[in-house]
Design an enzyme around this catalytic site. Structure first.
Site, PDB file in Angstrom:
ATOM      1  N   ALA A  56      -6.395  -1.948   0.811  1.00 51.43           N
ATOM      2  CA  ALA A  56      -5.169  -1.582   0.175  1.00 51.43           C
ATOM      3  C   ALA A  56      -4.243  -2.783   0.475  1.00 51.43           C
ATOM      4  O   ALA A  56      -4.197  -3.233   1.593  1.00 51.43           O
ATOM      5  CB  ALA A  56      -4.742  -0.152   0.367  1.00 51.43           C
ATOM      6  N   CYS A  57      -3.305  -2.876  -0.489  1.00 50.07           N
ATOM      7  CA  CYS A  57      -2.091  -3.706  -0.015  1.00 50.07           C
ATOM      8  C   CYS A  57      -0.687  -2.901  -0.884  1.00 50.07           C
ATOM      9  O   CYS A  57      -0.943  -2.150  -1.666  1.00 50.07           O
ATOM     10  CB  CYS A  57      -2.276  -5.272  -0.721  1.00 50.07           C
TER      11      CYS A  57
END
Length: 106
Positions: A8-9
């Site tokens: 995830a970012c």
């Protein structure tokens, strides 16, 4: 050997998927089974199930933003790494994880 990963970012777009692809490619090159869940802007994809968890040796989590449902991984060795490091250094990460798992099996 089986590795799980969740990427995830902060923006939930490019790096989330680039990191997933990089880990899959690095693991496949070494003949290691991996399942990567992405938590991007469109939600959770390729969700890791409890069946996946029970057979896993380790989980890799990106640490740039909170990962949802981490309680699934309680009891599993966990590696937390920045999403950009996953994109750029996935081969080294897989090598280190593999060495760790092998050392625990001896």
């Amino acid at each position: 050997m089986k590795i799980l990963a969740v990427t995830a970012c902060p923006s939930g777009v490019a790096h989330t998927y680039m990191a997933a692809e990089a880990l899959e490619k690095a693991a496949k090159a070494k003949g290691i089974e991996i399942k990567v869940e992405t938590q991007g802007s469109i939600g959770i994809e390729n969700k890791i199930t409890m069946d996946d968890v029970k057979d896993a040796d380790v989980v890799i989590l990106t640490k740039d933003i909170g990962i949802k449902e981490t309680e699934r991984f309680n009891g599993l060795p966990t590696v937390k790494v920045g999403v950009s490091d996953v994109v750029k250094k996935s081969d080294q990460i897989i090598d280190k994880v593999e060495a760790y798992i092998n050392s625990k099996k001896q």
